[in-house]
Design an enzyme around this catalytic site. Sequence first.
Site, PDB file in Angstrom:
ATOM      1  CG  MET A   1      42.112  38.123  35.558  1.00 28.36           C
ATOM      2  SD  MET A   1      40.761  37.013  35.165  1.00 28.36           S
ATOM      3  CE  MET A   1      41.630  35.482  35.023  1.00 28.36           C
ATOM      4  CB  CYS A   2      43.353  43.670  33.266  1.00 27.68           C
ATOM      5  SG  CYS A   2      42.929  44.844  34.554  1.00 27.68           S
ATOM      6  N   GLY A   3      42.335  42.196  30.740  1.00 21.78           N
ATOM      7  CA  GLY A   3      42.750  41.581  29.476  1.00 21.78           C
ATOM      8  C   GLY A   3      43.404  42.642  28.619  1.00 21.78           C
TER       9      GLY A   3
ATOM     10  NE  ARG B   1      43.140  38.009  31.214  1.00 22.53           N
ATOM     11  CZ  ARG B   1      43.866  37.165  31.946  1.00 22.53           C
ATOM     12  NH1 ARG B   1      43.661  35.881  31.845  1.00 22.53           N
ATOM     13  NH2 ARG B   1      44.792  37.610  32.757  1.00 22.53           N
TER      14      ARG B   1
END
Lengths: 232, 302
Positions: B1-3, B32
């Site tokens: 995911m990652c933000g 995230r």
Amino acid sequence: MENIKFDLKATSVREINKFLHHEIADGTAPKITIENPDGAHNIAAGLNVNCEVEIRGHVGYYAAGMNQHASVLVNGNAGTGVAENMMSGRVHVRGSASNSAGASAHGGLLIIDGDAGLRCGISLKGGDIVVGGSVGSFSAFMAQAGRIVICGNAGAALGDSLYEAVVYVKGHIKSLGADARVEDMTVDDHQALESLLNQAGTSYSTHRPSDFKRIASARSLYHWNADANQEY
Amino acid sequence: MCGIVGLLIKKEPLRVHLGEWMVPMLIGMTERGPDSAGLGIFSKSLPVGRRKISLYSGLTTAGADFNWTGMRHHADETLGISSTIQHCDNHAILTFVGNPEPVKHWIHEHYPAVHILSTGSSIDLFKDVGSPAAVVSRYRLGLLQGSHLVGHTRMATESAVTPDRAHPFTAGEDFCLVHNGSLSNPYGIRRMLESHGIHFDTDNDTEAACRFLEWRLREGDTLEEAIQKSFTELDGFFTFLIGTANQLALIRDPFACKPAVVAETDDYVAIASEFRSLAHLADIQNAHIFEPAPEEMYVWRI
């Protein structure tokens, strides 16, 4: 319990959804207002009772997902997957919606007054979607049943690998996907479109069904054709 | 995911608030990306000829107790420079006059476990493993001032959870990039760049994109031209936020697989993976809020 108010600054999504799932008695049809959504996910997802929910602000992912019977109004924008897998009822987004709006909806009506992102109505299974603005690329991808009305423009690959869903577009179509084609509007199409625009609300009464194009499946992908060389 | 988050403050007097306004944005993206966090921040350029290098000691045996002052004296003696150092936990900023390349080379040679985070005259770079809240408090990121920044919260998918594989990635000077997504041809890009003599620090896919773009800039492309080439060269899913000394740029892959929302007012441009990281911002009710289109280039200048 006519009018019930929640504030997401004070109450969690889980608590509000628990109330919406378990505390509303059949036949009471209450009106519920939710303040300060601030982009939270899963607001009013999984409703299964006749009630009216108004969310005042922008919502995150999967708002009003799997909806049955309820009428949900989002007074703002919606994130990915609004009204995904809706079964019945009505979901109205006053602003714009992100990707995969109304994905795989089996029934009900999703109205988006602004634009919808990519893959709007992907794998639609019988629900109806009315978009006041434009939709992004790959909308109606593999849509099986139901109708999508687009009052603005459509992005690339509209209706790629369509089954029996029908798409009506008023504006420009950047490109059609594999096996999607423009067909003549029939009397039935005019009636269906008029009814959907009426259901979407008075602001849609300015659109005339005769200005729309009908996009449906050419059905050439229904059977494997070894000689097609992957070109449809 | 990652933000990912990005923030550019348009008005000079408000730039003291850059770090403070960013903190809830970065922490808002914790779900995230809970495993690492980082930030590339740009402030007024140092006087001509001065450079600063952000350094990380978390991979040395001494860790946060690393003897930065000793390293600085050692550098001054052997390199004949007159440097200053400012440190906090695992992080330090070494400032000096002159060409940064011999200094970086010397650090690699004498302190191989000290990781070089960034080089330039306006960039400072912070990144570490841990929750975004932990990284924010460890390095007091809320106190930072400047014109613009890019930030990242990581949920690793393509390489291990280590400080050097956290984002942002940097290349060259005053250039950094954060990435939400995954590339499918990073090794092809790496092989092509390695043949041009470009060195990689990690096996991370984002580093390939970062070094590709910086290589194009060094070859004379404008940021817009470099980004245009990345659309044809890079394959995979990405929302990128790119920071240079005076620009903040945003692009999304043609399928818009990874999200982004922009909110713009007279005071700021704020970008985040999701609206929930923007909801707290001042005057957000009156901001122009939009979802950036895929394969479009959005570039803001300070």
